[in-house]
Scaffold this active site. Structure first.
Site, PDB file in Angstrom:
ATOM      1  N   GLY A 130      31.140   3.158 -47.656  1.00  0.00           N
ATOM      2  CA  GLY A 130      32.237   3.587 -46.799  1.00  0.00           C
ATOM      3  C   GLY A 130      33.196   1.827 -46.981  1.00  0.00           C
ATOM      4  N   SER A 190      26.256   2.762 -52.306  1.00  0.00           N
ATOM      5  CA  SER A 190      27.562   1.917 -52.146  1.00  0.00           C
ATOM      6  C   SER A 190      27.969   0.716 -51.429  1.00  0.00           C
ATOM      7  CB  SER A 190      29.058   3.003 -51.810  1.00  0.00           C
ATOM      8  OG  SER A 190      29.708   2.225 -52.181  1.00  0.00           O
ATOM      9  N   ALA A 191      28.909   0.747 -50.356  1.00  0.00           N
ATOM     10  CA  ALA A 191      28.649  -0.383 -49.052  1.00  0.00           C
ATOM     11  C   ALA A 191      27.634  -1.379 -48.671  1.00  0.00           C
ATOM     12  CB  ALA A 191      29.712  -0.154 -48.305  1.00  0.00           C
ATOM     13  N   HIS A 245      29.271   2.032 -58.455  1.00  0.00           N
ATOM     14  CA  HIS A 245      30.550   3.047 -58.856  1.00  0.00           C
ATOM     15  C   HIS A 245      31.021   2.038 -60.589  1.00  0.00           C
ATOM     16  CE1 HIS A 245      30.802   5.275 -55.228  1.00  0.00           C
ATOM     17  NE2 HIS A 245      30.930   4.117 -55.396  1.00  0.00           N
ATOM     18  N   GLU A 250      27.510   4.958 -61.871  1.00  0.00           N
ATOM     19  CA  GLU A 250      27.247   6.046 -60.951  1.00  0.00           C
ATOM     20  C   GLU A 250      25.275   7.102 -61.132  1.00  0.00           C
ATOM     21  OE1 GLU A 250      30.353   8.144 -59.688  1.00  0.00           O
ATOM     22  OE2 GLU A 250      31.494   7.074 -58.423  1.00  0.00           O
TER      23      GLU A 250
END
Length: 234
Positions: free
Chosen positions: A88, A120-121, A157, A192
């Site tokens: 997020g 991700s985060a 990403h 990714e």
């Protein structure tokens, strides 16, 4: 330490968390419950986030215990079988983790050998700082310091593209700005569909695509799953 650091939760056209679930299942073998950190969610509720993650972890027979429902999040982390940090907005995630005292609590628990999974985060915050996130600073944490489980920075990403008509900086140019200001730090551009796994100090790239490695004074280079990644851990 045992870390599974995933670039993205979902590949285009796939259901949520589909591609990393087999690896997550192997990594968390023997774990019956994970402590989940949902604070990167901004445009949807923590309850929704917990429900979404639980639906996938049900396939593994693992209960998801989300910290937003706990009266003492630090105590919950200290007794965790495993820690999972979702993706997020990294700034929002770090601000909440700092305010609740979770940075040091998670670090201590993982250094004790408890598995850590982030996407991700959640991968960003395993690094020394959040400074190579792609996210907008929608809130202000007290510092950029994060958990510091690895000595290098991750840019999840990671994209090579420079779209026609786009006059702004590419992702590579933004990372080059970072390494000029922080010449002692490696940055990994994690594409990714890829992830990094750390077991007993051994770092492994998982996925079909190479990652791009940046360091001040060196040309960016492509590193594959068959390469020795030990230099990143020193």
């Amino acid at each position: 330490m045992r870390l599974l650091l995933i670039s993205n939760s979902t590949n285009a056209g796939e259901p949520y968390l589909q591609y990393p679930m087999p690896r997550i299942g192997e990594f968390l073998a023997g774990v019956s419950e994970v402590v989940f950190v949902p604070y990167a969610a901004v445009t949807f509720s923590y309850d929704e986030y917990e429900k979404r993650v639980q639906a996938r972890f049900d396939e593994l027979g693992i209960r998801v215990r989300s910290l937003h429902k706990e009266t003492d999040p630090v105590a919950t982390v200290r007794s965790a079988q495993a820690v999972v940090v979702g993706g997020g907005n990294t700034f929002h995630l770090v601000k909440m983790m700092q305010e609740q005292g979770l940075i040091d609590a998670i670090r201590a628990r993982v250094l004790d050998g408890v598995p850590y999974v982030g996407w991700s985060a959640g991968s960003n915050v395993a690094c020394p700082t959040l400074c190579t996130t792609n996210d907008m600073p929608i809130v202000e944490p007290c510092s950029f310091r994060t958990i510091g489980l690895v000595p290098f920075q991750i840019n999840p990403h990671y994209l090579d593209a420079h779209p026609d008509g786009h006059a702004g900086e590419t992702r590579e140019q933004r990372i080059e700005e970072f390494i000029v200001a922080n010449p002692e730090v490696y940055v990994v551009g994690l594409r990714e569909g890829c992830m990094l796994q750390i077991e007993t100090g051994q770092l492994t790239l998982i996925g079909e695509r190479p990652m791009r490695v940046f360091r001040a004074g060196q040309a960016p280079r492509e590193v594959t799953a068959s390469d020795d990644l030990g230099f990143l851990m020193r």
